[in-house]
Design a protein around this motif. Structure first.
Motif, PDB file in Angstrom:
ATOM      1  N   GLY A   1     -17.076  -0.538   8.696  1.00  0.00           N
ATOM      2  CA  GLY A   1     -16.210  -0.169   9.961  1.00  0.00           C
ATOM      3  C   GLY A   1     -14.833  -1.444   9.746  1.00  0.00           C
ATOM      4  O   GLY A   1     -14.893  -2.335   9.156  1.00  0.00           O
ATOM      5  N   MET A   2     -13.751  -1.002  10.765  1.00  0.00           N
ATOM      6  CA  MET A   2     -12.712  -2.002  10.844  1.00  0.00           C
ATOM      7  C   MET A   2     -12.211  -1.953  12.202  1.00  0.00           C
ATOM      8  O   MET A   2     -12.271  -1.096  12.939  1.00  0.00           O
ATOM      9  CB  MET A   2     -11.520  -1.337   9.925  1.00  0.00           C
ATOM     10  N   ARG A   3     -11.731  -2.824  12.685  1.00  0.00           N
ATOM     11  CA  ARG A   3     -11.423  -3.297  14.306  1.00  0.00           C
ATOM     12  C   ARG A   3     -10.062  -4.124  13.891  1.00  0.00           C
ATOM     13  O   ARG A   3     -10.027  -5.173  13.723  1.00  0.00           O
ATOM     14  CB  ARG A   3     -12.450  -3.988  14.768  1.00  0.00           C
ATOM     15  N   PRO A   4      -8.920  -3.390  14.577  1.00  0.00           N
ATOM     16  CA  PRO A   4      -8.614  -1.958  14.572  1.00  0.00           C
ATOM     17  C   PRO A   4      -8.657  -1.401  13.343  1.00  0.00           C
ATOM     18  O   PRO A   4      -8.479  -1.975  12.225  1.00  0.00           O
ATOM     19  CB  PRO A   4      -7.366  -2.056  15.593  1.00  0.00           C
ATOM     20  N   SER A   5      -8.625   0.068  13.411  1.00  0.00           N
ATOM     21  CA  SER A   5      -8.645   0.748  12.101  1.00  0.00           C
ATOM     22  C   SER A   5      -7.279   1.403  11.858  1.00  0.00           C
ATOM     23  O   SER A   5      -6.777   2.066  11.225  1.00  0.00           O
ATOM     24  CB  SER A   5      -9.671   1.972  12.079  1.00  0.00           C
ATOM     25  N   SER A   6      -6.366   1.012  12.895  1.00  0.00           N
ATOM     26  CA  SER A   6      -4.754   1.300  12.694  1.00  0.00           C
ATOM     27  C   SER A   6      -3.892   0.188  13.435  1.00  0.00           C
ATOM     28  O   SER A   6      -4.313  -0.412  14.300  1.00  0.00           O
ATOM     29  CB  SER A   6      -4.534   2.647  13.337  1.00  0.00           C
ATOM     30  N   ALA A   7      -2.869  -0.052  12.653  1.00  0.00           N
ATOM     31  CA  ALA A   7      -2.100  -1.167  12.927  1.00  0.00           C
ATOM     32  C   ALA A   7      -1.114  -1.298  12.132  1.00  0.00           C
ATOM     33  O   ALA A   7      -0.867  -0.408  11.154  1.00  0.00           O
ATOM     34  CB  ALA A   7      -2.776  -2.552  13.050  1.00  0.00           C
ATOM     35  N   SER A   8       0.067  -2.075  12.673  1.00  0.00           N
ATOM     36  CA  SER A   8       1.432  -2.271  11.772  1.00  0.00           C
ATOM     37  C   SER A   8       1.077  -3.281  10.700  1.00  0.00           C
ATOM     38  O   SER A   8       0.207  -4.136  10.681  1.00  0.00           O
ATOM     39  CB  SER A   8       2.563  -2.801  12.566  1.00  0.00           C
TER      40      SER A   8
END
Length: 265
Positions: free
Chosen positions: A181-188
């Protein structure tokens, strides 16, 4: 008349191994000579003398016997020094078989290279008295929650068996990493995010590759624990979805839906 020796067995070995000397006129022998090193026989007959090979520096010695004031002819014996492992390169790797080099001393008569309980290496090539190349034995699956296993690399030669010298004579097996998993899974780009998973310790790189295919880009990162890595979304990435993978000595994490990152504007 001086005693006469016709053969010795073995003609090469190491200390604490019995030697048998055969010849004639040996019944009154009181000493066996390894060069200038005297040894007391363990048994004597008219045709046979036995003794224990003493500890010596590696090299060739003239072996003779002495009967009172008379010394026999001599025959050559080669003392093989005990092996020593000083380093293993690389000293980490996956559970699967992999090639590596073993460095040390007195390796020229190597007969086997053991990796702890994992087993014995294959494809052993003696490159020199100080270098071997081998293929590690495959390691059995590790216990759940265990990511590494450090084993002693032990070399056996005609000169005996090496002893552990600590980290220099050890090899560490790594289980393959997994990203869950990834936190967050979306970003700039430039944002910091946290990867979660298992067996992430020892990570050598974190990469982004477009899910549709394209050039791999490496990210800056810090390993926080075996289960977490803090990473930075690489600059200059376009808005897209990317497979994020972690590489450790145990291999590369697989592509999974949980390891997909979206770069947004």
């Amino acid at each position: 008349m001086a005693p006469l020796i016709t053969s010795i067995s073995p003609t090469q070995s190491h200390h604490a191994v019995p030697m048998t000397i055969t010849g004639t006129g040996l019944s009154r022998v009181i000493r066996v000579n390894f060069g200038t090193r005297p040894v007391t026989p363990t048994s004597v007959t008219s045709t046979t003398v036995t003794c224990m090979i003493p500890e010596l520096p590696a090299g060739q010695y003239n072996v003779s016997v002495t009967d009172g004031s008379l010394t026999s002819n001599s025959l050559p014996f080669y003392y093989i020094g005990p092996p020593k492992v000083t380093s293993v390169t690389p000293n980490t790797g996956p559970l699967t078989a992999t090639s590596l080099s073993v460095f040390g001393e007195n390796l020229i008569t190597t007969t086997s290279v053991a990796f702890g309980d994992a087993g014995v290496a294959t494809d052993v090539v003696i490159a020199s008295n100080t270098t071997l190349t081998v293929v590690t034995p495959e390691h059995a699956p590790l216990e759940p929650g265990t990511c590494t296993d450090t084993v002693d690399v032990v070399v056996t030669t005609a000169g005996g068996t090496s002893f552990s010298t600590g980290a220099g004579s050890q090899y560490t097996y790594y289980d393959a990493p997994v990203v869950t998993g990834m936190r967050p899974s979306s970003a700039s780009v430039g944002s910091t995010f946290t990867l979660s998973g298992s067996c992430l310790l020892g990570a050598t790189r974190v990469t982004f590759t477009p899910t549709a295919g394209g050039q791999l880009v490496q990210a800056d990162y810090v390993v926080l624990s075996p289960a977490q890595i803090s990473a930075i979304v690489p600059p200059h990435l376009s808005q897209n979805t990317y497979n994020v993978r972690v590489t450790t000595p145990g291999g590369q994490s697989p592509i999974t839906p949980e390891a997909v990152f979206t770069v947004i504007g």
